[in-house]
Design an enzyme around this catalytic site. Structure first.
Site, PDB file in Angstrom:
ATOM      1  N   ASP A 176      16.825-113.704  -1.545  1.00  8.45           N
ATOM      2  CA  ASP A 176      17.659-114.145  -0.706  1.00  8.45           C
ATOM      3  C   ASP A 176      17.432-114.184   0.765  1.00  8.45           C
ATOM      4  OD1 ASP A 176      19.508-115.763  -2.293  1.00  8.45           O
ATOM      5  OD2 ASP A 176      20.604-113.891  -2.799  1.00  8.45           O
ATOM      6  N   ILE A 177      17.326-112.682   1.167  1.00 11.09           N
ATOM      7  CA  ILE A 177      16.935-112.541   2.585  1.00 11.09           C
ATOM      8  C   ILE A 177      15.628-112.903   3.221  1.00 11.09           C
ATOM      9  CG2 ILE A 177      16.375-110.423   3.949  1.00 11.09           C
ATOM     10  CD1 ILE A 177      18.150-108.395   2.305  1.00 11.09           C
TER      11      ILE A 177
END
Length: 406
Positions: A176-177
């Site tokens: 996600d990051i």
């Protein structure tokens, strides 16, 4: 210690971003843009961003998960499933530079406001960024995805975990990051190209593509050898010693990248002759004899204080650090010196990792309450009080969160 709030305009001052995204990848992207000066308007559905509920802990009803990636944004609530809500969104887009969204592919198209068939012609300078699990097309195109699913499907879990153990999800939402970072990079590329062409374009950042891109060096190794990587615990598949080692007080991680560093390591530990041992003289030999080398090093480290030996090794040019927990990072002198923890309003957060000398990041406002700026932002588009009242009566501007249907 906190980073002081900057008053100088950030590098992205003047950039206007409409953020329809929820959860993590999209909000991480837009918070980074906001920290560096962009005006970011976060538009939430009637249910709000679901990460508001991903706690405890909570502050004023919002979970820390939400607070951590939504500072420096204005909060607007719109029901885009209604024509009146979509009309309000188009008003917001009239002078926007960037639109970030992470709806399941096909959602905007179903509402008649897809990028290719509507937004591109209506707003030709708009940069559209879609963050999704698997992208629009292909066997998995349009399907939903979360970070852990992407970790499982892109090989990351297969190489994470103890040797001989089960595949293990990484302890942070790394995909996600990283997808959020890819989205930032793509947006900035598209904006740079727009300076030349005068036209926007669509940027796609997917969890699946990002996960595959993170499989270094395992995929390059596979391309050359044909072998499928397995779990190796903390050890590195290509470098040795590059592993965690026990000391008297704590574990330390030693990362030796070349023969010179290895020679300095064993000299400082009092066994300089190990550098000339044919089993350990070069990286390939050290890899082949990794178990024997680890036993030698742990015997030498067993009586040493971890923090002290890590400092000694680092100052001798050998990368090494103690294995810290979250509390240790929070109070580490270097983290405090680097002002890694910031206050925005009454909320504590992690500072932007991008430091610019003339136009630093700033931390101006806390993550917004649900719909906190709806009327203010919509009035700024020229919407009159009667129109606002009518849109509110139609349900297009919710003032309180409703519950999720699924």
């Amino acid at each position: 210690m906190t980073h002081p709030t900057q008053t100088t305009p950030g590098a992205l001052a003047g950039l206007r971003v409409i953020d329809l995204s929820r959860v993590l990848g999209g909000p991480f992207c837009t918070q980074m843009l906001a920290d560096h000066g962009a005006q970011v308007i976060k538009v939430e559905p009637p249910q709000g961003d679901e990460t508001r509920d991903w706690g405890p802990p909570f502050l004023d009803g919002a979970a820390s998960y939400f607070l951590g990636v939504n500072r420096n944004k204005q909060g607007v609530a719109l029901d885009l499933s209604l024509p009146e809500g979509r009309a309000l969104l188009l008003r917001l887009l009239a002078d926007a530079d960037v639109l970030v969204e992470n709806f399941k592919p096909g959602t905007l198209e179903r509402w008649g406001i897809g990028y290719e068939d509507f937004l591109r012609e209506r707003f030709p300078r708009l940069v559209h960024c879609r963050v999704s699990g698997f992208g629009v097309d292909g066997p998995l195109g349009g399907l939903p995805g979360y970070d852990a699913v992407a970790q499982a499907m892109t090989g990351l879990m297969s190489v994470n975990g103890e040797r001989g153990g089960a595949p293990l999800r990484m302890g942070i939402p790394v995909i996600d990051i990283a997808t959020g970072l890819h989205a930032v990079i793509g947006i900035l590329m598209a904006l740079r190209e727009r300076e030349r062409s005068g036209r926007g374009q669509s940027v796609e950042a997917t969890l699946f593509d990002t996960g595959v891109s993170l499989m270094h060096p395992h995929l390059p190794n596979h391309f050359l050898s044909g072998r499928v990587a397995t779990r190796s615990g903390n050890a590195h598949p290509n470098i040795c010693p590059y592993d965690a080692f026990a000391t008297r007080s704590c574990n330390v991680f030693i990362a030796v990248g070349n023969d010179g560093q290895f020679r300095r390591l064993v000299a400082l530990l009092g066994r300089a002759e190990l550098a000339d041992d044919p089993r350990f003289a070069h990286n390939s030999e050290r890899l082949a004899n990794a178990a024997a080398l680890k036993a030698e090093l742990e015997a030498l480290l067993a009586t040493r204080d971890g923090e002290a030996i890590a400092q000694e090794l680092m100052r001798a040019g050998v990368p090494c650090g103690p294995v810290l927990d979250v509390g240790g990072v929070r109070t580490h002198p270097h983290a405090l010196h680097r002002e890694r923890f910031v206050e925005a309003g009454d909320q504590m957060g992690v500072a932007s990792a991008v430091s610019l000398s003339r136009t630093p990041a700033s931390y101006r406002t806390a993550a917004p309450a649900f719909g906190a700026h709806s009327l203010e932002v919509l009035r700024a588009t020229g919407l009159g009080e009667a129109e606002l009242a009518e849109a509110t009566r139609a349900g297009a501007i919710p003032h309180a969160r409703s519950s999720f249907a699924d």
